[in-house]
Design a protein around this motif. Structure first.
Motif, PDB file in Angstrom:
ATOM      1  N   ASP A  76     -13.146  14.619  35.354  1.00 57.90           N
ATOM      2  CA  ASP A  76     -13.321  15.694  34.389  1.00 57.90           C
ATOM      3  C   ASP A  76     -14.654  15.460  33.678  1.00 57.90           C
ATOM      4  O   ASP A  76     -14.808  14.493  32.921  1.00 57.90           O
ATOM      5  CB  ASP A  76     -12.168  15.694  33.386  1.00 57.90           C
ATOM      6  CG  ASP A  76     -12.251  16.842  32.385  1.00 57.90           C
ATOM      7  OD1 ASP A  76     -13.336  17.436  32.239  1.00 57.90           O
ATOM      8  OD2 ASP A  76     -11.239  17.153  31.740  1.00 57.90           O
ATOM      9  N   THR A  77     -15.614  16.332  33.917  1.00 58.09           N
ATOM     10  CA  THR A  77     -16.956  16.115  33.385  1.00 58.09           C
ATOM     11  C   THR A  77     -16.986  16.174  31.861  1.00 58.09           C
ATOM     12  O   THR A  77     -17.834  15.528  31.234  1.00 58.09           O
ATOM     13  CB  THR A  77     -17.932  17.143  33.984  1.00 58.09           C
ATOM     14  OG1 THR A  77     -17.809  17.114  35.397  1.00 58.09           O
ATOM     15  CG2 THR A  77     -19.369  16.820  33.617  1.00 58.09           C
ATOM     16  N   LEU A  78     -16.068  16.889  31.250  1.00 62.66           N
ATOM     17  CA  LEU A  78     -16.040  16.936  29.787  1.00 62.66           C
ATOM     18  C   LEU A  78     -15.676  15.561  29.222  1.00 62.66           C
ATOM     19  O   LEU A  78     -16.230  15.133  28.201  1.00 62.66           O
ATOM     20  CB  LEU A  78     -15.070  18.010  29.302  1.00 62.66           C
ATOM     21  CG  LEU A  78     -15.127  18.339  27.804  1.00 62.66           C
ATOM     22  CD1 LEU A  78     -16.536  18.747  27.381  1.00 62.66           C
ATOM     23  CD2 LEU A  78     -14.140  19.446  27.468  1.00 62.66           C
ATOM     24  N   ASN A  79     -14.762  14.859  29.859  1.00 66.87           N
ATOM     25  CA  ASN A  79     -14.472  13.482  29.461  1.00 66.87           C
ATOM     26  C   ASN A  79     -15.733  12.628  29.569  1.00 66.87           C
ATOM     27  O   ASN A  79     -16.056  11.830  28.673  1.00 66.87           O
ATOM     28  CB  ASN A  79     -13.383  12.878  30.351  1.00 66.87           C
ATOM     29  CG  ASN A  79     -11.995  13.400  30.050  1.00 66.87           C
ATOM     30  OD1 ASN A  79     -11.810  14.582  29.799  1.00 66.87           O
ATOM     31  ND2 ASN A  79     -11.003  12.520  30.097  1.00 66.87           N
ATOM     32  N   ALA A  80     -16.429  12.771  30.688  1.00 60.76           N
ATOM     33  CA  ALA A  80     -17.645  11.980  30.897  1.00 60.76           C
ATOM     34  C   ALA A  80     -18.705  12.305  29.860  1.00 60.76           C
ATOM     35  O   ALA A  80     -19.408  11.409  29.376  1.00 60.76           O
ATOM     36  CB  ALA A  80     -18.196  12.227  32.299  1.00 60.76           C
ATOM     37  N   LYS A  81     -18.814  13.570  29.491  1.00 65.24           N
ATOM     38  CA  LYS A  81     -19.808  13.942  28.486  1.00 65.24           C
ATOM     39  C   LYS A  81     -19.458  13.348  27.121  1.00 65.24           C
ATOM     40  O   LYS A  81     -20.347  13.000  26.335  1.00 65.24           O
ATOM     41  CB  LYS A  81     -19.937  15.467  28.407  1.00 65.24           C
ATOM     42  CG  LYS A  81     -20.635  16.060  29.624  1.00 65.24           C
ATOM     43  CD  LYS A  81     -20.566  17.569  29.655  1.00 65.24           C
ATOM     44  CE  LYS A  81     -21.612  18.206  28.774  1.00 65.24           C
ATOM     45  NZ  LYS A  81     -22.982  18.087  29.330  1.00 65.24           N
ATOM     46  N   ALA A  82     -18.164  13.188  26.850  1.00 62.25           N
ATOM     47  CA  ALA A  82     -17.760  12.501  25.623  1.00 62.25           C
ATOM     48  C   ALA A  82     -18.188  11.035  25.669  1.00 62.25           C
ATOM     49  O   ALA A  82     -18.664  10.474  24.667  1.00 62.25           O
ATOM     50  CB  ALA A  82     -16.245  12.604  25.434  1.00 62.25           C
ATOM     51  N   ALA A  83     -18.020  10.408  26.820  1.00 67.44           N
ATOM     52  CA  ALA A  83     -18.451   9.014  26.972  1.00 67.44           C
ATOM     53  C   ALA A  83     -19.968   8.896  26.809  1.00 67.44           C
ATOM     54  O   ALA A  83     -20.465   7.995  26.123  1.00 67.44           O
ATOM     55  CB  ALA A  83     -18.017   8.470  28.329  1.00 67.44           C
TER      56      ALA A  83
ATOM     57  N   ILE B 163     -23.592   6.626  35.982  1.00 67.64           N
ATOM     58  CA  ILE B 163     -22.433   7.502  35.982  1.00 67.64           C
ATOM     59  C   ILE B 163     -22.025   7.766  37.422  1.00 67.64           C
ATOM     60  O   ILE B 163     -22.875   7.928  38.300  1.00 67.64           O
ATOM     61  CB  ILE B 163     -22.704   8.819  35.218  1.00 67.64           C
ATOM     62  CG1 ILE B 163     -21.414   9.635  35.052  1.00 67.64           C
ATOM     63  CG2 ILE B 163     -23.792   9.652  35.878  1.00 67.64           C
ATOM     64  CD1 ILE B 163     -21.496  10.724  34.009  1.00 67.64           C
ATOM     65  N   SER B 164     -20.724   7.754  37.657  1.00 67.22           N
ATOM     66  CA  SER B 164     -20.211   7.908  39.019  1.00 67.22           C
ATOM     67  C   SER B 164     -19.016   8.850  39.012  1.00 67.22           C
ATOM     68  O   SER B 164     -17.994   8.572  38.390  1.00 67.22           O
ATOM     69  CB  SER B 164     -19.817   6.541  39.591  1.00 67.22           C
ATOM     70  OG  SER B 164     -19.387   6.656  40.931  1.00 67.22           O
ATOM     71  N   GLY B 165     -19.164   9.974  39.698  1.00 66.83           N
ATOM     72  CA  GLY B 165     -18.108  10.965  39.743  1.00 66.83           C
ATOM     73  C   GLY B 165     -17.172  10.769  40.919  1.00 66.83           C
ATOM     74  O   GLY B 165     -17.361   9.882  41.760  1.00 66.83           O
ATOM     75  N   THR B 166     -16.160  11.604  40.987  1.00 71.16           N
ATOM     76  CA  THR B 166     -15.155  11.534  42.042  1.00 71.16           C
ATOM     77  C   THR B 166     -14.941  12.913  42.643  1.00 71.16           C
ATOM     78  O   THR B 166     -14.550  13.841  41.933  1.00 71.16           O
ATOM     79  CB  THR B 166     -13.824  10.984  41.488  1.00 71.16           C
ATOM     80  OG1 THR B 166     -14.017   9.642  41.065  1.00 71.16           O
ATOM     81  CG2 THR B 166     -12.742  11.006  42.546  1.00 71.16           C
ATOM     82  N   ILE B 167     -15.230  13.017  43.938  1.00 65.68           N
ATOM     83  CA  ILE B 167     -14.913  14.232  44.689  1.00 65.68           C
ATOM     84  C   ILE B 167     -13.460  14.108  45.125  1.00 65.68           C
ATOM     85  O   ILE B 167     -13.103  13.197  45.866  1.00 65.68           O
ATOM     86  CB  ILE B 167     -15.836  14.385  45.908  1.00 65.68           C
ATOM     87  CG1 ILE B 167     -17.311  14.473  45.464  1.00 65.68           C
ATOM     88  CG2 ILE B 167     -15.441  15.602  46.731  1.00 65.68           C
ATOM     89  CD1 ILE B 167     -17.646  15.685  44.649  1.00 65.68           C
TER      90      ILE B 167
ATOM     91  N   SER C   6     -12.176  18.878  37.872  1.00 72.15           N
ATOM     92  CA  SER C   6     -12.443  19.960  36.918  1.00 72.15           C
ATOM     93  C   SER C   6     -13.275  21.074  37.532  1.00 72.15           C
ATOM     94  O   SER C   6     -13.704  21.996  36.824  1.00 72.15           O
ATOM     95  CB  SER C   6     -13.115  19.417  35.644  1.00 72.15           C
ATOM     96  OG  SER C   6     -14.277  18.676  35.951  1.00 72.15           O
ATOM     97  N   GLY C   7     -13.502  21.031  38.853  1.00 66.77           N
ATOM     98  CA  GLY C   7     -14.014  22.184  39.564  1.00 66.77           C
ATOM     99  C   GLY C   7     -15.495  22.232  39.846  1.00 66.77           C
ATOM    100  O   GLY C   7     -15.991  23.241  40.354  1.00 66.77           O
ATOM    101  N   GLN C   8     -16.231  21.161  39.559  1.00 68.50           N
ATOM    102  CA  GLN C   8     -17.669  21.220  39.739  1.00 68.50           C
ATOM    103  C   GLN C   8     -18.098  20.783  41.137  1.00 68.50           C
ATOM    104  O   GLN C   8     -17.566  19.827  41.709  1.00 68.50           O
ATOM    105  CB  GLN C   8     -18.375  20.340  38.707  1.00 68.50           C
ATOM    106  CG  GLN C   8     -18.346  20.925  37.304  1.00 68.50           C
ATOM    107  CD  GLN C   8     -19.239  20.150  36.358  1.00 68.50           C
ATOM    108  OE1 GLN C   8     -19.134  18.951  36.256  1.00 68.50           O
ATOM    109  NE2 GLN C   8     -20.112  20.847  35.654  1.00 68.50           N
TER     110      GLN C   8
END
Length: 333
Positions: free
Chosen positions: A181-188, A207-211, A220-222
């Motif tokens: 969830d990118t919003l969580n990451a943006k909070a971090a 930063i490392s995301g998850t597909i 979260s759809g990105q």
């Protein structure tokens, strides 16, 4: 320029493999998680792997040592769930700073041992910052799509406490990982950026995301490109992907990311996909051969393993990484 940034100019750095996979081999029971200090704690503690940094520190150091011994340049702290949100499941919110500080110190102690033994190969500690078990973008209640189990401000507060402990404990870089969830990451990232400014810290951020599935999107759809753009508002050491997918499934998304960002690129995929029992069957040789494609195509600057990966996986990955040049980007070219 920080030491890890200097090292990344010269070569591909190798990240460690799975902490949980290694800890499972110890077969720790409830009393092992509790230790003497928490023997009367009110909640069950088995499964709280982050707590082992306090109650079983030698085991955590042994895992770090095992990865450094096979060639890892960076180990992650045992803090994936060490926020007040994560620790609420165990009624241990008051331990968050101590957990992060202790975990970073354990990793840094082992890193320093290996650096002193070979000054030509400095070792680093990445402060692991997981996504929490709540999401700020989506409702957990299908009957109430407006509901949120956590707010942005609550996430910022939780991440701020974690980051203070990691930095005070000696982390060389902060790794916001497994972002679904990118919003969580943006909070971090907001928490990190605020603390850096407040304390005049010079600490790089990964930063490392998850597909999450074959659609090529985060939970979260990105898309790859949207994710990269939406987290690049602060300077990043690297951006990448980890977890959920094996190395072969992750390859097309790394190709897209590599042409999207001017930051360094990282990847630490799972050792394949889980079998029917939740275990990972991909051999070190199979994972190495798949990751070689990343290196041949010059896609990454940091490479490692996630779920199911072991020191033997990392040993073979480190061997082939040493034979390749890191991906070139504008600020380092």
């Amino acid at each position: 320029m920080t030491p890890i940034e200097e090292a990344l100019q010269e070569k591909i750095l190798v990240l460690d493999g799975a902490m949980g996979t290694m800890l499972q081999a110890y077969k720790f029971e409830e009393e092992d998680f509790r230790g003497e200090r928490f023997k009367d704690h009110s909640s069950p503690l088995k499964g709280n792997n982050d707590l082992l940094s306090i109650t079983q520190p030698e085991a955590i150091k042994a895992v770090h040592r095992a990865y450094f011994e096979v060639g890892a340049d960076i180990v992650e702290t045992n803090t994936f769930s060490s926020t007040s949100i994560g620790m609420a499941d165990y009624a241990m919110e008051d331990l968050v700073y101590e957990l992060n500080y202790a975990s970073a110190q354990l990793a840094k102690t082992v890193a320093n041992e290996f650096t002193q033994a070979n000054l030509d190969k400095p070792r680093f500690v990445a402060g692991s910052i997981g996504p929490t078990n709540r999401t700020a973008s989506m409702s957990p209640d299908v009957n109430d799509p407006c509901y949120r189990a956590v707010t942005f401000d609550e996430l910022v507060e939780a991440y701020s406490e974690q980051v203070r402990g990691l930095v005070d404990g000696g982390a060389d870089v902060l790794l916001v990982e497994t972002v679904f969830d990118t919003l969580n990451a943006k909070a971090a990232l907001f928490a990190i950026d605020s603390l850096k400014e407040e304390n005049n810290w010079d600490i790089p951020v990964m930063i490392s995301g998850t597909i999450t599935d074959a659609s090529g999107r985060t939970l979260s759809g990105q898309t790859v490109e949207a994710f990269a753009v939406s987290v690049s508002h602060i300077p990043l050491l690297s951006i990448g992907f980890n977890c959920a997918l094996g190395a072969d499934q992750l390859l097309p998304y790394l190709r897209r990311l590599s042409t999207t960002t001017e930051a360094l690129v990282s990847a630490h995929p799972n050792a394949g996909l889980p079998n029917a029992f939740g275990a990972y069957d991909q051999t070190p040789e199979e994972m190495r051969d798949l990751i070689k494609k990343y290196l041949d195509e010059n896609l990454v600057n940091i490479i490692g393993g996630c779920c199911g990966s072991t020191p033997e996986h990392i040993r073979l990955i480190a061997e082939i990484a040493s034979q390749h040049q890191p991906r070139k980007v504008s600020q380092y070219s």
